[in-house]
Design a protein around this motif. Structure first.
Motif, PDB file in Angstrom:
ATOM      1  N   THR A 270      13.752  10.452  -3.954  1.00 52.72           N
ATOM      2  CA  THR A 270      13.506   9.820  -3.580  1.00 52.72           C
ATOM      3  C   THR A 270      12.501   8.629  -4.519  1.00 52.72           C
ATOM      4  N   PHE A 271      12.490   9.086  -5.519  1.00 53.42           N
ATOM      5  CA  PHE A 271      11.153   8.462  -6.314  1.00 53.42           C
ATOM      6  C   PHE A 271      11.752   6.546  -6.625  1.00 53.42           C
ATOM      7  N   PRO A 272      13.124   7.699  -7.668  1.00 51.26           N
ATOM      8  CA  PRO A 272      13.850   6.188  -8.610  1.00 51.26           C
ATOM      9  C   PRO A 272      15.182   5.552  -7.127  1.00 51.26           C
ATOM     10  N   ALA A 273      14.658   5.916  -6.158  1.00 49.41           N
ATOM     11  CA  ALA A 273      15.932   4.947  -5.236  1.00 49.41           C
ATOM     12  C   ALA A 273      15.117   3.541  -5.128  1.00 49.41           C
ATOM     13  N   ALA A 274      16.221   2.594  -5.394  1.00 48.82           N
ATOM     14  CA  ALA A 274      16.365   1.419  -5.304  1.00 48.82           C
ATOM     15  C   ALA A 274      15.682   0.773  -4.513  1.00 48.82           C
ATOM     16  N   ASN A 275      14.951   1.368  -2.735  1.00 47.56           N
ATOM     17  CA  ASN A 275      14.397   0.259  -2.469  1.00 47.56           C
ATOM     18  C   ASN A 275      12.614   1.131  -2.363  1.00 47.56           C
ATOM     19  N   VAL A 276      12.580   2.922  -3.088  1.00 49.80           N
ATOM     20  CA  VAL A 276      11.146   2.413  -2.949  1.00 49.80           C
ATOM     21  C   VAL A 276      10.425   2.475  -4.063  1.00 49.80           C
ATOM     22  N   ILE A 277      10.983   2.207  -5.463  1.00 52.05           N
ATOM     23  CA  ILE A 277      10.703   2.104  -6.786  1.00 52.05           C
ATOM     24  C   ILE A 277       9.615   0.511  -6.628  1.00 52.05           C
ATOM     25  N   PRO A 278      10.056  -0.552  -6.430  1.00 48.81           N
ATOM     26  CA  PRO A 278       9.135  -2.027  -6.018  1.00 48.81           C
ATOM     27  C   PRO A 278       8.078  -2.101  -5.376  1.00 48.81           C
ATOM     28  N   GLN A 279       8.194  -0.803  -4.145  1.00 47.92           N
ATOM     29  CA  GLN A 279       6.923  -0.229  -3.461  1.00 47.92           C
ATOM     30  C   GLN A 279       5.971   0.488  -4.108  1.00 47.92           C
ATOM     31  N   LEU A 280       6.173   1.529  -4.711  1.00 51.75           N
ATOM     32  CA  LEU A 280       5.748   2.239  -5.890  1.00 51.75           C
ATOM     33  C   LEU A 280       5.213   1.796  -6.838  1.00 51.75           C
ATOM     34  N   ASN A 281       5.916   0.305  -7.716  1.00 48.28           N
ATOM     35  CA  ASN A 281       4.701   0.115  -8.052  1.00 48.28           C
ATOM     36  C   ASN A 281       3.359  -1.015  -8.128  1.00 48.28           C
ATOM     37  N   LYS A 282       3.698  -1.126  -6.311  1.00 43.32           N
ATOM     38  CA  LYS A 282       2.273  -1.235  -5.951  1.00 43.32           C
ATOM     39  C   LYS A 282       1.147  -0.454  -5.735  1.00 43.32           C
ATOM     40  N   PHE A 283       1.435   0.767  -6.046  1.00 40.47           N
ATOM     41  CA  PHE A 283       0.441   2.003  -6.500  1.00 40.47           C
ATOM     42  C   PHE A 283       0.198   2.327  -7.823  1.00 40.47           C
ATOM     43  N   THR A 284      -0.954   3.220  -7.724  1.00 40.74           N
ATOM     44  CA  THR A 284      -1.417   3.661  -9.195  1.00 40.74           C
ATOM     45  C   THR A 284      -1.171   4.983  -8.752  1.00 40.74           C
ATOM     46  N   ARG A 285      -0.214   5.314  -9.328  1.00 44.88           N
ATOM     47  CA  ARG A 285       0.807   6.686  -9.365  1.00 44.88           C
ATOM     48  C   ARG A 285       0.286   8.087  -9.956  1.00 44.88           C
ATOM     49  N   LEU A 286      -0.263   9.039  -9.610  1.00 44.52           N
ATOM     50  CA  LEU A 286      -0.865   9.956 -10.283  1.00 44.52           C
ATOM     51  C   LEU A 286       0.146  11.067  -9.837  1.00 44.52           C
ATOM     52  N   LYS A 287      -0.021  12.488 -10.494  1.00 43.06           N
ATOM     53  CA  LYS A 287       1.008  13.868 -10.095  1.00 43.06           C
ATOM     54  C   LYS A 287      -0.144  14.993 -11.109  1.00 43.06           C
ATOM     55  N   ALA A 288       0.085  15.892  -9.887  1.00 43.28           N
ATOM     56  CA  ALA A 288      -0.473  17.521 -10.347  1.00 43.28           C
ATOM     57  C   ALA A 288       0.132  18.302 -10.208  1.00 43.28           C
ATOM     58  N   ASN A 289       0.729  18.635 -11.229  1.00 48.04           N
ATOM     59  CA  ASN A 289       1.174  20.218 -11.578  1.00 48.04           C
ATOM     60  C   ASN A 289       0.682  20.420 -11.780  1.00 48.04           C
ATOM     61  N   VAL A 290       0.650  21.789 -10.206  1.00 51.61           N
ATOM     62  CA  VAL A 290       0.099  23.151 -10.089  1.00 51.61           C
ATOM     63  C   VAL A 290       0.575  24.405 -10.208  1.00 51.61           C
ATOM     64  N   THR A 291       1.791  24.161 -11.079  1.00 55.38           N
ATOM     65  CA  THR A 291       2.820  25.110 -11.468  1.00 55.38           C
ATOM     66  C   THR A 291       1.964  26.716 -12.186  1.00 55.38           C
ATOM     67  N   ALA A 292       1.107  26.374 -12.580  1.00 56.42           N
ATOM     68  CA  ALA A 292       0.581  27.497 -13.591  1.00 56.42           C
ATOM     69  C   ALA A 292      -0.650  28.159 -12.883  1.00 56.42           C
TER      70      ALA A 292
END
Length: 167
Positions: free
Chosen positions: A79-101
C-alpha cells in the motif's frame, strides 16, 4: 577456423547489444521513491513529533505496527509504496511506532493511543488535532487508501472572514 572466429565475433556482438539495450531499459525505468517514516518509541517522542508537524502545518500519519503482523507487512510492502499513494503520503509527516518488543513504553504508547490491533493508522490534522474518527485498523489496499487520504477533514480549507460574514 575462420568460421569459428566469425561465430565468436557475432556472439560477442550480440551479447554487447543485449547488454547495452538492457542497461538502457533498466536506466529508463523510474525508480520508486522510498518513503521514510520517523520512528517514535514513546509518548514523549510522539508529542514532540506532533508539535513539530503542527508548527509546519502538516497533517500526521502514525503507523502503529508489529514485525510479526502479516497485514502490517502487506501495508508496508503493497500500500505505502503504490504510485497513487506516494504523492499523497508526501504531504504528511509520517511516523511509525514499532511495538513488537511489547516493552512498558510500547504498552503505554498503545494505551495512550487506544490501539488494540495491528496495523493501526492514526491521523492528526494540520493543527495537530487528533482525528480518531478516521483511524484505520487492519490492512487497506492502495486504491482505497489513496481515496481515504483525500478526505477534507485531513486538509481543511483555511478559514476566512468572508465565510462567516454573508452579504
Amino acid at each position: 577456423m575462420a568460421t569459428i572466429k566469425i561465430k565468436y565475433a557475432l556472439m560477442i556482438l550480440i551479447i554487447t547489444i543485449i547488454t547495452i539495450v538492457s542497461g538502457y531499459l533498466l536506466k529508463s525505468k523510474p525508480t520508486p521513491v522510498a518513503l521514510t517514516f520517523t520512528a517514535v518509541n514513546s509518548i514523549s517522542e510522539l508529542k514532540q513529533a506532533l508539535k513539530i508537524a503542527a508548527q509546519q502545518q502538516r497533517p500526521v500519519l502514525l503507523d502503529v505496527y508489529a514485525e510479526w503482523c502479516s497485514p502490517c507487512i502487506a501495508l508496508t510492502q503493497q500500500t505505502f509504496p503504490a504510485a497513487n499513494v506516494i504523492p499523497q503520503l508526501n504531504k504528511f509527516t509520517r511516523l511509525k511506532a514499532n511495538v513488537t518488543a511489547n516493552t512498558s513504553a510500547d504498552i503505554a504508547l498503545m494505551q495512550y493511543l487506544e490501539v488494540i490491533g495491528f496495523p493501526s493508522l492514526l491521523f492528526w490534522d494540520t493543527q495537530g488535532n487528533p482525528l480518531p474518527q478516521i483511524k484505520i485498523s487492519g490492512f487497506i489496499n492502495a486504491e482505497t487508501f489513496s481515496r481515504y487520504l483525500q478526505q477534507p477533514i485531513i486538509f481543511p480549507h483555511p478559514f476566512s472572514a468572508s465565510q462567516n460574514n454573508p452579504q
